[in-house]
Scaffold this active site. Structure first.
Site, PDB file in Angstrom:
ATOM      1  N   PHE A 173       0.876  -1.167   0.000  1.00 34.87           N
ATOM      2  CA  PHE A 173       0.000   0.000   0.000  1.00 34.87           C
ATOM      3  C   PHE A 173       0.917   1.222   0.000  1.00 34.87           C
ATOM      4  O   PHE A 173       1.991   1.203   0.614  1.00 34.87           O
ATOM      5  CB  PHE A 173      -0.980   0.029   1.177  1.00 34.87           C
ATOM      6  CG  PHE A 173      -1.878   1.217   1.059  1.00 34.87           C
ATOM      7  CD1 PHE A 173      -2.848   1.263   0.068  1.00 34.87           C
ATOM      8  CD2 PHE A 173      -1.702   2.329   1.864  1.00 34.87           C
ATOM      9  CE1 PHE A 173      -3.633   2.399  -0.107  1.00 34.87           C
ATOM     10  CE2 PHE A 173      -2.487   3.465   1.689  1.00 34.87           C
ATOM     11  CZ  PHE A 173      -3.448   3.494   0.703  1.00 34.87           C
ATOM     12  N   PHE A 189       1.097  10.547  -6.743  1.00 35.56           N
ATOM     13  CA  PHE A 189      -0.279  10.557  -7.256  1.00 35.56           C
ATOM     14  C   PHE A 189      -1.143  11.643  -6.625  1.00 35.56           C
ATOM     15  O   PHE A 189      -2.095  12.112  -7.227  1.00 35.56           O
ATOM     16  CB  PHE A 189      -0.941   9.182  -7.058  1.00 35.56           C
ATOM     17  CG  PHE A 189      -0.962   8.724  -5.628  1.00 35.56           C
ATOM     18  CD1 PHE A 189       0.130   8.075  -5.085  1.00 35.56           C
ATOM     19  CD2 PHE A 189      -2.066   8.955  -4.816  1.00 35.56           C
ATOM     20  CE1 PHE A 189       0.125   7.669  -3.756  1.00 35.56           C
ATOM     21  CE2 PHE A 189      -2.085   8.541  -3.496  1.00 35.56           C
ATOM     22  CZ  PHE A 189      -0.982   7.898  -2.962  1.00 35.56           C
ATOM     23  N   LYS A 225     -11.816   4.236   7.544  1.00 37.80           N
ATOM     24  CA  LYS A 225     -12.525   3.319   6.635  1.00 37.80           C
ATOM     25  C   LYS A 225     -13.560   2.517   7.442  1.00 37.80           C
ATOM     26  O   LYS A 225     -14.610   3.029   7.765  1.00 37.80           O
ATOM     27  CB  LYS A 225     -11.512   2.399   5.936  1.00 37.80           C
ATOM     28  CG  LYS A 225     -10.751   3.090   4.799  1.00 37.80           C
ATOM     29  CD  LYS A 225      -9.570   3.858   5.276  1.00 37.80           C
ATOM     30  CE  LYS A 225      -8.644   4.279   4.155  1.00 37.80           C
ATOM     31  NZ  LYS A 225      -7.544   5.118   4.653  1.00 37.80           N
TER      32      LYS A 225
HETATM   33  C1  LIG Z   1      -4.909  -0.377   3.323  1.00 37.17           C
HETATM   34  C2  LIG Z   1      -4.566   0.983   3.825  1.00 37.17           C
HETATM   35  N1  LIG Z   1      -3.581   1.129   4.725  1.00 37.17           N
HETATM   36  C3  LIG Z   1      -3.229   2.334   5.204  1.00 37.17           C
HETATM   37  C4  LIG Z   1      -3.855   3.481   4.783  1.00 37.17           C
HETATM   38  C5  LIG Z   1      -3.396   4.811   5.292  1.00 37.17           C
HETATM   39  O1  LIG Z   1      -4.323   5.352   6.135  1.00 37.17           O
HETATM   40  P1  LIG Z   1      -4.558   6.940   6.297  1.00 37.17           P
HETATM   41  O2  LIG Z   1      -5.060   7.444   4.979  1.00 37.17           O
HETATM   42  O3  LIG Z   1      -5.572   7.036   7.378  1.00 37.17           O
HETATM   43  O4  LIG Z   1      -3.276   7.556   6.660  1.00 37.17           O
HETATM   44  C6  LIG Z   1      -4.896   3.383   3.843  1.00 37.17           C
HETATM   45  C7  LIG Z   1      -5.572   4.592   3.363  1.00 37.17           C
HETATM   46  O5  LIG Z   1      -6.139   4.652   2.301  1.00 37.17           O
HETATM   47  C8  LIG Z   1      -5.253   2.089   3.357  1.00 37.17           C
HETATM   48  O6  LIG Z   1      -6.239   1.941   2.447  1.00 37.17           O
END
Ligand SMILES: Cc1ncc(COP(=O)(O)O)c(C=O)c1O
Length: 462
Positions: A128, A453, A262
């Site tokens: 990620f 991005f 989320k």
């Molecule tokens: C799978 C995953 N891990 C970590 C993050 C990072 O989280 P944050 O956007 O709250 O910093 C996201 C955010 O989109 C995510 O989808």
């Protein structure tokens, strides 16, 4: 639960407050996307009709969460909302110790700094963006050990988030367990299209890690959505509750990083949860440096209260069935129009396969970025690129990574839009698909060094 055949299902909530949306003309959208450098992240949200950029922090909170906001204890230290959140994490996820952070990447930062030494390797079931960047900033190298099917948008494997155990074993053999601070396991793998990992596979990963004394850290951002797929698809779990499945997943791991924006249905917040006292202690020391005191970690008391309540709502069956069900509704509509999407339809969004959608464009003309811009132009729907732009450059060669998946993500905020909005979105995508031969590529004219991005700018490629 068996469904009577002739009955439709609907959102398991009613709407108490509305936020009017602005409708724009094509000319207005042309000006807006040009001004935004053909990057949907740079559009003003008031110029967007249906915002499917992300499911992160965009949920509608429940009346109970809003009521909880009024119970915010904004004391600098020892807020009662911290203790409520700590208890909720223990009860729902089963982890022992809690470090609150402002959002997910705050947790990733603390964990990476604490556990990763330069030269270490972190295997994971697909990268990620922020997670990998924090691993790299700490001197580590991420290695993808997800099954090959996850890289194939057309593969119907029911658990495309599974780890390929042979790939993981190979990394362990090559670098040695002492250079692997943890294996990073995401549930409902975002970059694969919201694809779940099975419990059968996670049990095997745990056994292999136990053999070598390696930790497993769980990216729990969408664990409840993953649990729903396990209940639906994995033998032996149909009669188990979402809460029970979530506890089993978490119980196979040593801690988690969490973006509460989320699954936990809040607009801001996150945490790190750990079972090992020593690692917890080190992260708790660091949170004071980078986030805030260890009993708020960058969140207001009211935000912690909303997270605590949202965690409970995230494992309610009616909620999660409708949440994943709405994604399926949109995905199936698109399939009926013949639009190429990642299958099986994932947890939090429908992912358009931009390589198949726009075969005329080389990956260095950023087909997914171009497609996201085109969707906005058609009727004001905002989507997000998840392809060559998001993947960034290889730090060694400096070349674009050209990932196998070149996707546009139509991500559904939780409890925000209705099925009628989904109909409008599907019809707009179908319109762009019918006119796909006219879509041109983009050239990048501004490239930020990290997580490009978010802020990169583009111009049409002639
Ligand atoms: C799978 C995953 N891990 C970590 C993050 C990072 O989280 P944050 O956007 O709250 O910093 C996201 C955010 O989109 C995510 O989808």
């Amino acid at each position: 639960m068996s469904e009577p055949r002739r009955r439709s299902w609907a959102e398991p909530f009613k709407i108490k407050m509305v936020e009017p949306l602005k409708m724009t003309t094509r000319e207005e959208r042309e000006a807006a996307i040009r001004e935004a450098g053909y990057n949907t992240f740079l559009l003003r949200s008031e110029d967007v009709y249906i915002d499917l950029l992300t499911d992160s922090g965009t949920s509608a909170m429940s009346d109970r969460q809003w009521a909880g906001m009024m119970l915010g204890d904004e004391a600098y230290a020892g807020s009662r909302n911290f203790y409520h959140l700590e208890a909720a994490v223990r009860e729902i996820y089963g982890y022992k110790h809690l470090v609150p952070t402002h959002q997910g990447r705050g947790a990733e930062h603390l964990l990476s700094r604490t556990l990763i030494k330069p030269g270490d390797v972190i295997p994971g079931n697909m990268y990620f963006t922020t997670t990998r960047l924090h691993q790299e900033l700490a001197g580590g190298l991420f290695v993808d050990v997800i099954i090959d099917e996850a890289h194939d948008p057309a593969s119907l494997h029911p658990f495309k988030g599974d780890v390929d155990l042979a790939k993981l074993q190979k990394v362990i053999d090559e670098v040695g367990a002492e250079h692997i601070p943890y294996v990073c396991i995401a549930t409902a793998v975002n970059m694969a299209g919201g694809q779940p990992i099975s419990l059968a596979n996670l049990h095997k990963v745990r056994a292999l890690c136990n053999e070598h004394g390696i930790r497993i850290i769980h990216d729990a951002t969408r664990v409840a959505e993953n649990a729903y797929f396990i209940k639906e698809r994995e033998p032996g779990y149909a009669d188990k509750s979402i809460a029970t499945i979530v506890l089993e997943i978490c119980g196979l791991t040593d801690g988690c990083t969490m973006s509460a924006k989320k699954d936990a249905l809040v607009n801001i917040g996150g945490f790190l949860a750990l079972n090992e006292w020593k690692v917890f202690e080190a992260c708790r020391n660091l949170v004071v440096v980078y986030e805030g005191l260890h009993t708020y970690g960058g969140m207001a008391g009211r935000d912690m209260e909303a997270v605590a309540i949202g965690l409970g709502e995230s494992v309610q069956f009616d909620h999660i069935r409708a949440r994943v069900g709405q994604v399926k509704y949109l995905g199936e509509k698109l399939q009926a129009y013949g639009v190429p999407i990642v299958v099986p339809i994932g947890s939090h969004g429908v992912f358009l396969d931009a390589k198949t959608f726009l075969p005329q464009l080389d990956q260095d003309l950023y087909p997914a970025q171009a497609l996201a811009a085109e969707l906005y132009l058609d009727c004001g729907v905002r989507a997000m690129e998840r392809g060559n732009v998001s993947a960034g450059r290889d730090p060694k060669t400096g070349q674009n990574r050209r990932p196998s998946l070149e996707l546009v993500r139509l991500t559904l905020p939780r409890r925000v839009y209705t099925q009628a909005h989904m109909d409008v979105v599907a019809e707009s995508v179908a319109e762009v698909y019918d006119n796909r031969a006219t879509v041109k590529g983009l050239k990048m004219v501004y490239e930020p060094s990290d997580l490009r991005f978010f802020q990169a700018r583009f111009e049409p490629f002639d």
